[in-house]
Design an enzyme around this catalytic site. Sequence first.
Site, PDB file in Angstrom:
ATOM      1  N   ASP A  55       8.536  40.510 -16.572  1.00  0.00           N
ATOM      2  CA  ASP A  55       9.826  40.053 -17.088  1.00  0.00           C
ATOM      3  C   ASP A  55      10.038  38.544 -16.965  1.00  0.00           C
ATOM      4  O   ASP A  55       9.707  37.937 -15.951  1.00  0.00           O
ATOM      5  CB  ASP A  55      10.965  40.745 -16.338  1.00  0.00           C
ATOM      6  CG  ASP A  55      11.032  42.215 -16.659  1.00  0.00           C
ATOM      7  OD1 ASP A  55      10.022  42.771 -17.129  1.00  0.00           O
ATOM      8  OD2 ASP A  55      12.093  42.814 -16.436  1.00  0.00           O
TER       9      ASP A  55
ATOM     10  N   ASP B  25       9.949  51.307 -22.913  1.00  0.00           N
ATOM     11  CA  ASP B  25       9.642  50.575 -21.682  1.00  0.00           C
ATOM     12  C   ASP B  25       8.954  51.491 -20.667  1.00  0.00           C
ATOM     13  O   ASP B  25       9.512  52.513 -20.273  1.00  0.00           O
ATOM     14  CB  ASP B  25      10.982  50.039 -21.134  1.00  0.00           C
ATOM     15  CG  ASP B  25      10.800  49.023 -20.034  1.00  0.00           C
ATOM     16  OD1 ASP B  25       9.672  48.833 -19.573  1.00  0.00           O
ATOM     17  OD2 ASP B  25      11.818  48.430 -19.638  1.00  0.00           O
TER      18      ASP B  25
ATOM     19  N   GLY C 187       1.905  44.131 -20.697  1.00  0.00           N
ATOM     20  CA  GLY C 187       0.568  43.603 -20.981  1.00  0.00           C
ATOM     21  C   GLY C 187      -0.568  44.328 -20.279  1.00  0.00           C
ATOM     22  O   GLY C 187      -1.720  43.891 -20.342  1.00  0.00           O
TER      23      GLY C 187
END
Length: 523
Positions: free
Chosen positions: A336, A274, A315
Amino acid sequence: MTISPFTPSRLAARMAPVLLPFLCALAAGAQIDVTGYWAFRVKDGGVSYMQFEQSGESVASVPQTGRPPGRDGSLAGTLHDGKLHLAGTGPRQTVYDGVVENPNRIAVTMQSAGRDPIKGALERVTREEAFPARLPLPELRDVPDNGLARTPPMGWNSWNKFADVFDDATVRQMADAMVASGMSQAGYTYIVVDEGWTSGRDAQGNIIGNGEFPDMKALADYVHSKGLKIGIYSSPGPQSCSGKMGGGYQGSYGHEEQDARSFAAWGFDYLKYDWCSAGEIYGRSREEHQGAYQKMGEALLKTGRPMVYSMCQYGVADVWKWGAKTGGNLWRTTIDIADRWESIDRIGFAQLDIAGYVQPGHWNDPDMLEVGNGGMTAEEYRTHMSLWCLLSAPLMAGNDLRTMSEETKSILMNPDLIAIDQDRDPKPVARLAQQGASEVLVRPLSGNAFAVGLFNRGNQPAEIGFRWDALKFSTGLYGFRRLQAQDLWKHAPVEVSGDSYTATVPGHGVVLLRVSIAGGRGF
Ligand code: GLA
């Protein structure tokens, strides 16, 4: 050996290095200068770093050039008589109240608006620990395909339900529930531990679990003993996104290979990686993102252990165009998800333009499922599941598997929906028609069939339809052959007659059909 008598003066001499700073601090109170770098740590809760500047009794945080301000905005306040008081300017309105224990440690209670107070400590650290310098990224190259995730990964992830408030026992119970509920039979395989499991590094720099996750290898062994696979979470940045008190947990920055080796040695089968604080180190360009993800992609391959690589950078820089080059098996295409209709409506339909970028081993990831978390109606959850399956999205349940209602189970385990998602020859879903809030989506399926979704994005029931001859079967027109259709939520056949089909679709609802040639393959 001679035993030296323990005279009071010797005792004092021995204790001096330990006691002196402490006594000095007590005596000195406000004379301590907190100028420098500090880590705010909460037990099992992550860490956030700050730089302070002190002038007289005034203390303020120093904004870091090139880095976004911390979640608390800037901090400002006083150090008076050994008591630190700082208030944040950010939306959390965080207040830190501390008592100086010694020049390098201040016990702190942190209070954010509407939240319980949290106890932690500010500890003096080096500049390098607080704000590490940028390390070079590898030269870009195509990382070989790891051969995994030939169909979209299916499993469960802790984040949507638990955020970072969970532990080893919770994860084991989810593994138990995944088997007991029938989800594993339905295809769900990966149990993924998201943010919140690590406390930092040991003296050798090895990443380690925290008090809630004392033994990652034992946890992996347990999940494997259930016939399931297990995933873990880290970041290309120094810290992950958001710990219990606003700071993040340890990330893999500068330790990519070492961490990949740890994950492999513990027996992990999946890594969610992440971006988070990597944004404070690297730029937003495609090259920077690709390089950072390639670094871990190569490190994972080098371990020799098969690990699905789940990229999570929301993205940025059209990741769907290059994610596969880093070794990525799936990549988040969006910010999210939330357990609200507006969220799945916005995310789900925004995926149509990039639906062509999926291929076996490499998937668009519109984020994990919210089905069963309570924020939407069953109708809305069916729409959520329908969209995700038409999109060939990874199906990572994000609810509490221990307490699922029958309705939730019927949505997550609908075998006809899962079959669409897991089609081994994934063709992109496309928009056949759109009028107002009504959408007709079509996806060719293996076995000379189509999935047709009639979606009503509006609040009121709507009549939505399509012409049968809009479905271009590979065997040609259906005129001399008959079509058959099945409603995949009602689990009932639909009559194929006339030129078209029309259904009344409830607000935020869907009618999902599988249409094939009567007597043809697939039914
Ligand atoms: C980001 C990700 C989420 C989750 C959290 C953890 O927001 O997009 O899926 O992993 O971080 O903090």
